[in-house]
Write a protein that holds these residues in place. Structure first.
Motif, mmCIF file in Angstrom:
data_model
loop_
_atom_site.group_PDB
_atom_site.id
_atom_site.type_symbol
_atom_site.label_atom_id
_atom_site.label_comp_id
_atom_site.label_asym_id
_atom_site.label_seq_id
_atom_site.Cartn_x
_atom_site.Cartn_y
_atom_site.Cartn_z
ATOM 1 N N ASP B 173 5.547 0.858 -4.965
ATOM 2 C CA ASP B 173 4.142 0.459 -4.963
ATOM 3 C C ASP B 173 3.495 0.853 -3.630
ATOM 4 O O ASP B 173 3.860 0.343 -2.578
ATOM 5 N N VAL B 176 2.368 -1.658 -0.934
ATOM 6 C CA VAL B 176 3.315 -2.267 0.002
ATOM 7 C C VAL B 176 3.323 -1.485 1.318
ATOM 8 O O VAL B 176 3.379 -2.063 2.399
ATOM 9 N N ALA B 179 0.155 -2.300 3.032
ATOM 10 C CA ALA B 179 0.265 -3.644 3.601
ATOM 11 C C ALA B 179 0.983 -3.590 4.942
ATOM 12 O O ALA B 179 0.542 -4.199 5.913
ATOM 13 N N ALA B 180 2.074 -2.823 4.998
ATOM 14 C CA ALA B 180 2.838 -2.734 6.244
ATOM 15 C C ALA B 180 1.947 -2.195 7.355
ATOM 16 O O ALA B 180 1.920 -2.731 8.469
ATOM 17 N N SER B 185 2.076 -2.158 11.505
ATOM 18 C CA SER B 185 3.273 -1.335 11.627
ATOM 19 C C SER B 185 2.891 0.148 11.704
ATOM 20 O O SER B 185 2.091 0.623 10.916
ATOM 21 N N ARG B 187 3.408 4.323 11.438
ATOM 22 C CA ARG B 187 3.913 5.112 10.310
ATOM 23 C C ARG B 187 5.436 5.209 10.351
ATOM 24 O O ARG B 187 6.117 5.064 9.345
ATOM 25 N N ARG B 189 7.627 3.204 11.810
ATOM 26 C CA ARG B 189 8.246 1.917 11.533
ATOM 27 C C ARG B 189 8.136 1.586 10.048
ATOM 28 O O ARG B 189 9.069 1.047 9.453
ATOM 29 N N SER B 193 11.461 0.775 8.091
ATOM 30 C CA SER B 193 11.771 -0.606 7.719
ATOM 31 C C SER B 193 11.200 -1.017 6.367
ATOM 32 O O SER B 193 11.499 -2.110 5.893
ATOM 33 N N VAL B 194 10.380 -0.170 5.755
ATOM 34 C CA VAL B 194 9.876 -0.518 4.427
ATOM 35 C C VAL B 194 10.219 0.568 3.398
ATOM 36 O O VAL B 194 10.849 0.300 2.383
ATOM 37 N N PRO B 197 14.313 1.225 2.990
ATOM 38 C CA PRO B 197 15.006 0.134 2.273
ATOM 39 C C PRO B 197 14.551 -0.011 0.824
ATOM 40 O O PRO B 197 15.338 -0.363 -0.052
ATOM 41 N N MET B 198 13.268 0.278 0.554
ATOM 42 C CA MET B 198 12.790 0.111 -0.813
ATOM 43 C C MET B 198 13.299 1.203 -1.745
ATOM 44 O O MET B 198 13.189 1.083 -2.961
#
Lengths: 364, 277
Positions: B173, B176, B179-180, B185, B187, B189, B193-194, B197-198
């Protein structure tokens, strides 16, 4: 948690946005006051979400400048603005626990571990998620996810909180509960809230001011009662709730307001006939109209015949037709509706002079 | 209920020819191989004992696992980069990435292996150029060793790693990620971290599929290894076709099939088959 002084004051000057040949937002100028709860209201495609995305820094405007506390932030990337954002569908990090989601904005700001722990703990308490700290978003209900999204957006004490239709996925009961909660969070944090919705009752219930959008244009901004009772134009009048419209002739200024002819009967309005002369539309909200056997002299009234009724429980919704064919809807006590229907013939519709307002004839 | 049943019947009938083919061409002969592993040259578990004690067999198994591990890490990392461009790049970037992913499928594995030999051998393009510009004086040993095998296998396997990764990235999505960034946050990071992992399920799927493929590689290691980096599949071939040691070859085959089967079972716990295409 936050001094009201930290809430941001936002100024948008001449903001426009085009996507190719599509004009999403046109020449928008708007001041958002420190700590206010402003709702951006309009149908889908009206430009309200585009404006929110411009405020967040996710969309770059094609014209205009944006100021936050007097500083030009138009070209500042999203991650360097101090806006918290709650997305439609929440957009939580699915691989992080509730705690980690809420800690994320503090971690990227390199706060100390102790500080993060304390603030996340406070926030979890504040939004009522105690006991859910270690859960993943997928293990939470819609309402709980919503709370995580709110907590995550508020934990770093942003100057402004942006909310994009946050309640659209919730059922009606939960929605009411979350609305109350959000109002409380607004009062407690003192942060500026900018809230996007297409639900007019939500807008009227929550906001200190409502900004109504249509076709990329900002049509009117004002307190809920102001835009509801004194809309500037037909779109705003109709979008905010049911409205009866009667054709009016010979409108002219008078002592204390204006007068005109409604189906050959003189009626008076408290509003000034400044921009409207001659032919106009008289608009009255259904709840301000009542039914009686006869209108007394000098009272605003028009003869009509009841054609249909809908029982609503607390009241009855009555559809009527005037002699010249205008359709009117009113909401009246059940026994009055029954009496009006049983008579089968003409009744009088009356309304107080201060509740009628003028709209230009035809068009918007 | 009846419609459901007849749907299932229809599906079963449509799949029947394939199942029949697989049974006749793979399962049945493989049972024969299993039988050999217990009966040749004499009945018993002798070949499996040999498998545990034979230094050559063990070194080949260890080399196979080592090469497969390196190839998996390199292929998935390279495929991840290509897939990010393919899924999230500008239209022009997407086109280039798509070209790079699909073209290898049109060239046979044999052609590609020899292509790498032409590039990597002592008198190949790379060594000739490097010597011509005076960067090196002696040719580098780029082929007929593990390095050459890893290069060739990685090149072959990158496209297979792309599909599970693309599937994971496409289902992500976008909000998300927004949102980060909205929460402060950068780019970089947000990516680490998003985004990464996703797409974890895609990474696991890609790694398992590449690893499983690597274990059974034959042509590429045979050509680019030049007989010096023998992998399990080549060892089996040598046992069966170039020595009378059918029993040991069969036992190695059985162990390989069981190991791959276990990995496939693991793979399908993380990835739906649909995501691999």
């Amino acid at each position: 948690m936050q001094q009201p002084g930290r809430a941001a004051e936002i100024k948008a000057i001449g903001i426009g946005k085009s996507f190719g040949s599509f004009r999403a937002l046109d020449n928008l100028t708007l001041d958002i006051g420190r700590g206010e709860f402003l709702t951006l209201l309009g149908p889908s495609g009206s430009g309200k979400t585009t404006f929110l995305m411009i405020l967040a820094g996710f969309v770059q405007p094609t014209e205009g400048r944006l100021f936050s506390d007097g500083v030009d932030i138009t070209d500042r990337p999203a991650e360097q603005r101090t806006a918290g954002m709650v997305f439609q569908g929440y957009a939580l990090f699915p691989h992080m626990s509730v705690e980690a989601n809420i800690a994320f904005p503090l971690k990227v700001r390199k706060k100390s571990a102790a500080d993060i722990k304390r603030r996340v703990g406070e926030m979890i308490e504040r939004v009522g998620l105690k006991g859910h700290e270690k859960k993943l978003p997928a293990q939470l209900s819609g309402g709980q996810q919503q709370r995580v999204a709110l907590a995550r957006a508020l934990v770093f004490e942003p100057g402004v909180l942006l909310l994009d239709e946050p309640f659209s996925a919730l059922d009606k009961g939960l929605r009411g509960q979350m609305q109350a909660e959000m109002k409380r969070l607004h009062q407690e944090t003192g942060t500026t809230f900018v809230f996007v919705t297409h639900d007019q009752s939500e807008a009227l219930a929550l906001s200190s001011r409502v900004a109504i959008f249509n076709h990329g244009k900002l049509l009117q901004v004002g307190a809920p009662d102001e835009v509801y009772d004194r809309p500037d134009n037909r779109f705003v009048a109709e979008f905010l709730g049911e409205i009866n419209m009667l054709p009016l002739k010979g409108v002219r200024p008078a002592d204390n307001g204006s007068t005109g002819l409604c189906e050959d009967r003189a009626v008076s309005m408290r509003c000034k006939a400044e921009t409207v002369r001659g032919d106009a539309i008289l608009a009255i909200r259904p709840e301000y109209m009542s039914i009686s056997g006869e209108a007394t002299a000098g009272e605003n009234g028009i003869a009509a015949t009841a054609t249909n009724s809908t029982y609503l429980g607390a009241a009855t919704r009555l559809d009527l037709t005037t002699r010249q064919g205008a359709k009117v809807t009113v909401s009246v006590p059940n026994e009055i509706a029954a009496a009006a229907l049983s008579k089968g013939n003409s009744v009088w519709l009356t309304w107080p002079a201060e509740k009628g307002f003028l709209l230009p004839h035809g068009g918007q | 209920m009846r419609a459901y049943l007849s749907d299932r019947m229809g599906a079963a009938l449509l799949m029947a020819p394939l199942l029949l083919f697989l049974v006749l061409a793979y399962a049945w002969p493989f049972l024969g191989v299993v039988k050999w592993s217990f009966t040749l040259p004499t009945p018993g578990l002798g070949q499996y004992e040999a498998l545990l004690t034979d230094d050559l067999v063990q070194s080949v198994f260890i080399r196979t696992l080592r090469i497969a591990a390196v190839v998996t890490v390199v292929s998935v990392a390279a495929a991840y980069a290509i897939t990010v461009v393919w899924v999230r790049g500008t239209p022009a970037q997407r086109l280039v990435a798509e070209f790079c992913i699909l073209v290898p499928f049109w060239i046979s594995v044999l052609t590609r292996a020899f292509g790498w030999v032409a590039l990597l051998s002592n008198r190949g393009l790379i060594n000739t150029w490097l010597q011509a510009i005076g960067f090196i004086s002696e040719p580098l040993a780029l082929v007929r060793n593990e390095f050459g095998v890893i290069v060739g296998m990685t090149h072959f396997l990158i496209p297979f790693a792309v599909f599970p990764l693309a599937s994971a990235m496409r289902s992500l999505d976008d909000r998300v990620l927004l949102a980060a960034r909205g929460l402060g946050s950068s780019r970089m990071r947000t990516f680490w971290s998003v985004f990464v992992p996703m797409t974890r399920s895609g990474i696991i799927g890609a790694a398992l599929i590449v690893f499983v493929f690597s274990l059974g590689f034959f042509v590429t290691p045979a050509i680019l290894g030049g007989g010096r980096s023998v992998m399990v599949a080549e060892l089996i071939y040598l046992r069966i076709f170039q020595s009378p040691d059918w029993g040991l070859g069969a036992a190695i085959s059985v162990v390989l099939v069981l190991f791959v089967g276990a990995l496939m079972a693991l793979l399908f716990r993380y990835v739906r088959p649909k995501q691999l295409i």
